[in-house]
Scaffold this motif. Structure first.
Motif, short mmCIF file in Angstrom:
data_model
loop_
_atom_site.label_atom_id
_atom_site.label_comp_id
_atom_site.label_asym_id
_atom_site.label_seq_id
_atom_site.Cartn_x
_atom_site.Cartn_y
_atom_site.Cartn_z
N THR A 32 3.75 -2.21 10.52
CA THR A 32 3.01 -1.83 9.32
C THR A 32 3.31 -0.40 8.92
N ASP A 81 -3.05 -7.03 -5.88
CA ASP A 81 -2.23 -6.74 -4.71
C ASP A 81 -0.78 -7.11 -5.02
N HIS A 121 -0.12 -10.37 -2.98
CA HIS A 121 -1.10 -11.46 -3.08
C HIS A 121 -1.59 -11.72 -4.50
N ASP A 157 -2.68 -7.40 6.26
CA ASP A 157 -3.45 -8.27 5.36
C ASP A 157 -4.78 -8.71 5.96
N ASP A 158 -5.07 -8.33 7.21
CA ASP A 158 -6.42 -8.56 7.74
C ASP A 158 -7.45 -7.70 7.02
N LEU A 174 -7.39 -7.15 3.71
CA LEU A 174 -7.54 -7.55 2.31
C LEU A 174 -8.97 -7.93 1.94
N THR A 228 -11.08 -5.01 0.77
CA THR A 228 -10.53 -4.17 -0.29
C THR A 228 -11.35 -4.19 -1.57
N TYR A 280 -2.39 -1.59 -4.14
CA TYR A 280 -2.55 -2.18 -2.81
C TYR A 280 -1.41 -3.14 -2.49
N THR A 281 -0.95 -3.07 -1.25
CA THR A 281 -0.02 -4.06 -0.71
C THR A 281 -0.47 -4.39 0.70
N HIS A 282 -0.90 -5.63 0.90
CA HIS A 282 -1.35 -6.07 2.23
C HIS A 282 -0.26 -6.95 2.83
N PRO A 331 2.01 -8.99 5.89
CA PRO A 331 1.70 -9.94 6.97
C PRO A 331 1.59 -9.26 8.32
N ARG A 343 6.70 -13.39 3.66
CA ARG A 343 5.28 -13.51 3.31
C ARG A 343 4.46 -14.13 4.44
#
Length: 293
Positions: free
Chosen positions: A22, A153, A156, A197-198, A200, A203, A220-222, A224, A285
């Motif tokens: 990440t 996102d 997403h 993305d946990d 998200l 947010t 925002y970018t969450h 995987p 993804r």
């Protein structure tokens, strides 16, 4: 203030492969868009002695560079208090005396997730308030005026999430994550947030709070997560997943960096070389299943 992205770990222990992936993605997103890349230590809670130094060492070992000094949340209590004061002055806070168990056991709205606050202390009369103040210290909650909020996102699309009366300051006086992260991002000029993305589902709460405080909402970018062979979020119990543990098996930090880059469809080597091939639209993804080097 130069626009920036960031990585903001909690110094609760060593970073594992998932955290490092990440962090590398946050760096790639920031550098590819001409932003600064900042580091913030989110040490309001769960700080372990020596963990911050270990984390910074590991980030450097996989090739991350950052701009400016590292910011620590424990140095910023006055800033958080000012933000809570602004919300209180607008009538957007209230005292809450509920325990975690009471919240878990209380009935909630049908659409609300487990543990969403049901509003027990929202409208206490003066006598009830005085009595509860004599029984235990109060947390400070947001008096939300919406039930849900939509965020955009990069990966997403539009995401609609529940907004409840979430905690702004705990009853032990510690500022809650949802407030601190919003205030810190704004203060540092962070307009791009890349994280797992946990996070998200939380947010929309943060974006709504930013709106209330008249703070710009970041992009925002969450991304995987990294999971184990059972599909569960990667953790220390999954074996050699930190740089130190992997080094003991003969796997170097450069090897780990290359494995992460390959999992993203990027060439092995330095992060600077990978940057030339980085395209957000081409990112996987699905979670990356870690089975070891």
């Amino acid at each position: 203030m130069t626009p920036a992205g960031r990585f903001a770990p909690s110094p609760s222990g060593e970073l594992h492969v998932g955290n490092l992936r990440t962090a590398m993605l946050a760096w790639l997103f920031a550098r590819s868009s001409g932003r600064d890349f900042l580091l913030r230590v989110e040490d309001l809670d769960r700080a372990r002695a020596g963990a911050e130094a270990e984390q910074l060492r590991d980030l450097e070992a996989v090739g991350l560079t950052w701009d400016g000094a590292v910011v620590r949340q424990t140095d910023r209590g006055a800033v958080y208090a000012e933000a809570i004061g602004r919300l209180a002055a607008a009538g957007l806070t209230y005292e809450c005396f509920c325990t975690r168990r009471e919240i878990q056991e209380a009935p909630s709205a049908p659409h609300a997730p487990q543990g969403a606050y049901p509003g027990t202390c929202r409208d206490l009369d003066p006598a009830e308030l005085e009595f509860k103040r004599s029984t235990r210290p109060a947390a400070i909650r947001l008096r939300a005026e919406v039930a849900e909020y939509t965020v955009r996102d990069v990966l997403h699309g539009d995401f609609i999430g529940v907004v409840d009366d979430f905690v702004l300051r705990r009853n032990d006086g510690v500022t809650a994550y949802n407030l601190a992260v919003v205030v810190d991002d704004a203060a540092q000029g962070i307009d791009q947030v890349v994280r797992g993305d946990d996070l998200l589902p939380s947010t929309p709460r943060q974006a709504y709070l930013a709106w209330l405080l008249n703070i710009p909402v970041p992009e925002y970018t969450h991304v995987p997560m990294v999971v184990n062979s059972d599909g569960a979020r990667l953790a220390k119990r999954d074996g050699a997943v930190t740089l130190a543990d992997l080094a003991r098996t003969g796997v170097s930090a450069a090897d780990v960096r290359n494995l992460i880059l390959q999992s993203l469809g990027l060439p092995a080597g330095t992060l600077e070389n990978a940057l030339a091939e980085f395209r957000p639209a081409d990112l996987p993804r699905e979670p990356w299943v870690w089975t070891g080097p």
